[in-house]
Design a protein around this motif. Structure first.
Motif, mmCIF file in Angstrom:
data_model
loop_
_atom_site.group_PDB
_atom_site.id
_atom_site.type_symbol
_atom_site.label_atom_id
_atom_site.label_comp_id
_atom_site.label_asym_id
_atom_site.label_seq_id
_atom_site.Cartn_x
_atom_site.Cartn_y
_atom_site.Cartn_z
ATOM 1 N N LYS A 168 -6.712 6.334 32.252
ATOM 2 C CA LYS A 168 -5.967 5.324 31.856
ATOM 3 C C LYS A 168 -5.692 5.148 30.346
ATOM 4 C CE LYS A 168 -4.986 0.397 31.100
ATOM 5 N NZ LYS A 168 -4.751 0.410 29.838
ATOM 6 N N ASN A 169 -6.812 5.480 29.527
ATOM 7 C CA ASN A 169 -6.919 5.299 28.128
ATOM 8 C C ASN A 169 -6.045 6.664 27.492
ATOM 9 O OD1 ASN A 169 -8.120 2.888 28.039
ATOM 10 N ND2 ASN A 169 -10.104 3.788 27.551
ATOM 11 N N ASN A 170 -6.321 7.860 28.381
ATOM 12 C CA ASN A 170 -5.542 9.020 27.881
ATOM 13 C C ASN A 170 -4.296 9.120 28.299
ATOM 14 O OD1 ASN A 170 -7.912 10.286 26.670
ATOM 15 N ND2 ASN A 170 -8.654 11.076 28.724
ATOM 16 N N LEU A 171 -3.663 8.411 29.291
ATOM 17 C CA LEU A 171 -2.428 8.497 29.561
ATOM 18 C C LEU A 171 -1.726 7.346 28.794
ATOM 19 C CD1 LEU A 171 -2.342 8.530 33.592
ATOM 20 C CD2 LEU A 171 -1.684 10.265 32.122
ATOM 21 N N SER A 172 -2.245 6.272 28.148
ATOM 22 C CA SER A 172 -1.695 5.350 27.445
ATOM 23 C C SER A 172 -1.366 5.846 26.162
ATOM 24 C CB SER A 172 -2.569 4.148 27.485
ATOM 25 O OG SER A 172 -2.899 3.270 28.315
ATOM 26 N N ALA A 173 -2.283 6.876 25.849
ATOM 27 C CA ALA A 173 -2.278 7.578 24.506
ATOM 28 C C ALA A 173 -0.887 8.565 24.608
ATOM 29 C CB ALA A 173 -3.473 8.265 24.221
ATOM 30 N N LEU A 174 -0.742 9.318 25.913
ATOM 31 C CA LEU A 174 0.270 10.110 26.030
ATOM 32 C C LEU A 174 1.576 9.450 25.994
ATOM 33 C CD1 LEU A 174 1.507 12.937 26.692
ATOM 34 C CD2 LEU A 174 0.884 12.324 29.315
ATOM 35 N N VAL A 175 1.540 8.204 26.666
ATOM 36 C CA VAL A 175 2.910 7.340 26.737
ATOM 37 C C VAL A 175 3.272 6.912 25.605
ATOM 38 C CG1 VAL A 175 3.805 4.780 27.688
ATOM 39 C CG2 VAL A 175 2.696 6.712 29.137
ATOM 40 N N SER A 176 2.352 6.554 24.676
ATOM 41 C CA SER A 176 2.422 6.309 23.138
ATOM 42 C C SER A 176 3.105 7.611 22.455
ATOM 43 C CB SER A 176 1.244 5.876 22.487
ATOM 44 O OG SER A 176 0.606 4.653 23.057
ATOM 45 N N SER A 177 2.743 8.438 22.635
ATOM 46 C CA SER A 177 3.412 9.878 21.782
ATOM 47 C C SER A 177 4.616 10.203 22.326
ATOM 48 C CB SER A 177 2.468 10.644 21.749
ATOM 49 O OG SER A 177 2.260 11.447 23.183
ATOM 50 N N LEU A 178 5.103 9.567 23.354
ATOM 51 C CA LEU A 178 6.531 10.042 24.155
ATOM 52 C C LEU A 178 7.620 9.687 23.202
ATOM 53 C CD1 LEU A 178 6.061 9.310 27.881
ATOM 54 C CD2 LEU A 178 6.226 11.525 26.787
ATOM 55 N N GLU A 179 8.425 10.515 22.766
ATOM 56 C CA GLU A 179 9.658 10.249 22.015
ATOM 57 C C GLU A 179 10.628 9.130 22.555
ATOM 58 O OE1 GLU A 179 11.721 13.303 19.883
ATOM 59 O OE2 GLU A 179 9.573 14.378 19.613
ATOM 60 N N ILE A 180 10.734 9.375 23.824
ATOM 61 C CA ILE A 180 11.570 8.551 24.680
ATOM 62 C C ILE A 180 10.660 7.771 25.732
ATOM 63 C CG2 ILE A 180 13.520 8.576 26.557
ATOM 64 C CD1 ILE A 180 14.477 10.816 24.887
ATOM 65 N N LYS A 181 10.566 6.309 26.192
ATOM 66 C CA LYS A 181 9.716 5.834 26.838
ATOM 67 C C LYS A 181 10.743 4.979 27.748
ATOM 68 C CE LYS A 181 6.157 5.397 23.624
ATOM 69 N NZ LYS A 181 6.985 5.795 22.265
ATOM 70 N N GLU A 182 10.532 5.085 29.318
ATOM 71 C CA GLU A 182 11.053 4.046 30.019
ATOM 72 C C GLU A 182 10.031 3.022 30.610
ATOM 73 O OE1 GLU A 182 14.074 3.835 31.451
ATOM 74 O OE2 GLU A 182 14.960 5.341 30.051
ATOM 75 N N LEU A 183 9.532 2.272 29.634
ATOM 76 C CA LEU A 183 8.476 1.213 30.007
ATOM 77 C C LEU A 183 8.688 0.424 31.129
ATOM 78 C CD1 LEU A 183 7.455 0.227 26.307
ATOM 79 C CD2 LEU A 183 6.586 2.054 27.561
ATOM 80 N N ASN A 184 10.017 -0.194 31.622
ATOM 81 C CA ASN A 184 10.068 -0.859 32.540
ATOM 82 C C ASN A 184 9.806 -0.027 34.073
ATOM 83 O OD1 ASN A 184 11.249 -2.812 31.229
ATOM 84 N ND2 ASN A 184 13.335 -2.321 31.334
ATOM 85 N N ALA A 185 9.817 1.237 33.811
ATOM 86 C CA ALA A 185 9.439 2.008 35.371
ATOM 87 C C ALA A 185 8.093 1.746 35.635
ATOM 88 C CB ALA A 185 9.506 3.588 34.771
ATOM 89 N N ALA A 186 7.187 1.095 34.702
ATOM 90 C CA ALA A 186 5.828 0.583 35.114
ATOM 91 C C ALA A 186 5.844 -0.014 36.264
ATOM 92 C CB ALA A 186 4.970 -0.076 34.124
ATOM 93 N N PHE A 187 6.715 -0.814 36.664
ATOM 94 C CA PHE A 187 6.903 -1.686 37.686
ATOM 95 C C PHE A 187 7.989 -1.429 38.775
ATOM 96 C CE2 PHE A 187 4.902 -4.156 34.148
ATOM 97 C CZ PHE A 187 3.914 -4.606 34.846
ATOM 98 N N GLU A 188 8.198 -0.058 38.946
ATOM 99 C CA GLU A 188 9.136 0.399 39.905
ATOM 100 C C GLU A 188 8.333 1.249 40.827
ATOM 101 O OE1 GLU A 188 12.064 2.444 37.842
ATOM 102 O OE2 GLU A 188 12.863 0.697 36.868
ATOM 103 N N THR A 189 8.895 1.468 42.009
ATOM 104 C CA THR A 189 8.125 2.341 42.920
ATOM 105 C C THR A 189 8.448 3.744 42.786
ATOM 106 O OG1 THR A 189 9.892 2.572 44.421
ATOM 107 C CG2 THR A 189 8.523 0.694 44.722
ATOM 108 N N LEU A 190 6.954 4.552 42.973
ATOM 109 C CA LEU A 190 7.445 5.984 42.859
ATOM 110 C C LEU A 190 8.323 6.726 43.879
ATOM 111 C CD1 LEU A 190 3.719 7.001 42.214
ATOM 112 C CD2 LEU A 190 5.531 7.028 40.594
ATOM 113 N N ALA A 191 8.603 6.150 44.899
ATOM 114 C CA ALA A 191 9.355 6.657 45.776
ATOM 115 C C ALA A 191 10.849 6.220 45.806
ATOM 116 C CB ALA A 191 9.027 6.501 47.500
#
Length: 167
Positions: free
Chosen positions: A142-165
């Protein structure tokens, strides 16, 4: 350039390590999508619907908000899933006997039959794998993925609460 030793014993530079890591993400995403495809082929419902059905089966008298929390999705998304499942005859909404303001979701016989015919894991391969990980591993991931998300130039933060399917 910093070299890193990995389990294969091969020296990799940062770019090569990034590409090897990218391959792992591809495996995860393709495995997840393949499972969702197999679910849809087997039962005619998408992966998010199957997960919702399994959560409803496990939790007697579950509400929309409890379903949303158990799947880590928006309440609106959970409500839309339940609407679809109710129209298909897989679930029904019932007023609580204890608190008439609450609406509980219950699995129908058709929903139970659908669950029995579905290929596991019902939550999907990615949520299932994450829930099986040791706490320390999961925390580090989780910590490493959080760091990866922080480094993304474009972030879809609302996707955190959407289904993967795509249901």
């Amino acid at each position: 350039m910093k070299n890193t030793q990995i389990a294969t014993g091969t020296n990799l530079d940062n770019k090569q390590l990034a590409l090897e890591t990218l391959k792992l993400f591809r495996i995860i995403f393709k495995s997840n999508n393949r499972h969702f495809h197999e679910v849809e082929k087997a039962i005619g419902l998408g992966g998010a619907s199957l997960w919702a059905i399994s959560e409803i089966a496990e939790n007697v008298e579950i509400t929309i908000s409890e379903l949303a929390k158990s799947m880590s999705i928006h309440q609106t998304t959970a409500s839309n899933l339940v609407d679809k499942l109710e129209k298909g005859g897989y679930v029904q909404r019932l007023r609580s006997n204890v608190d008439r303001r609450l609406v509980n979701i219950k699995l129908t016989d058709l929903g139970l039959s659908m669950l029995k015919n579905a290929p596991p894991p019902y939550r999907g391969v990615l949520p299932d794998a994450l829930m099986k990980m040791e706490f320390e591993q999961l925390s580090l991931l989780k910590n490493n993925l959080s760091a990866l998300v922080s480094s993304l130039e474009i972030k879809e933060l609302n996707a955190a609460f959407e289904t993967l399917a795509s249901d």
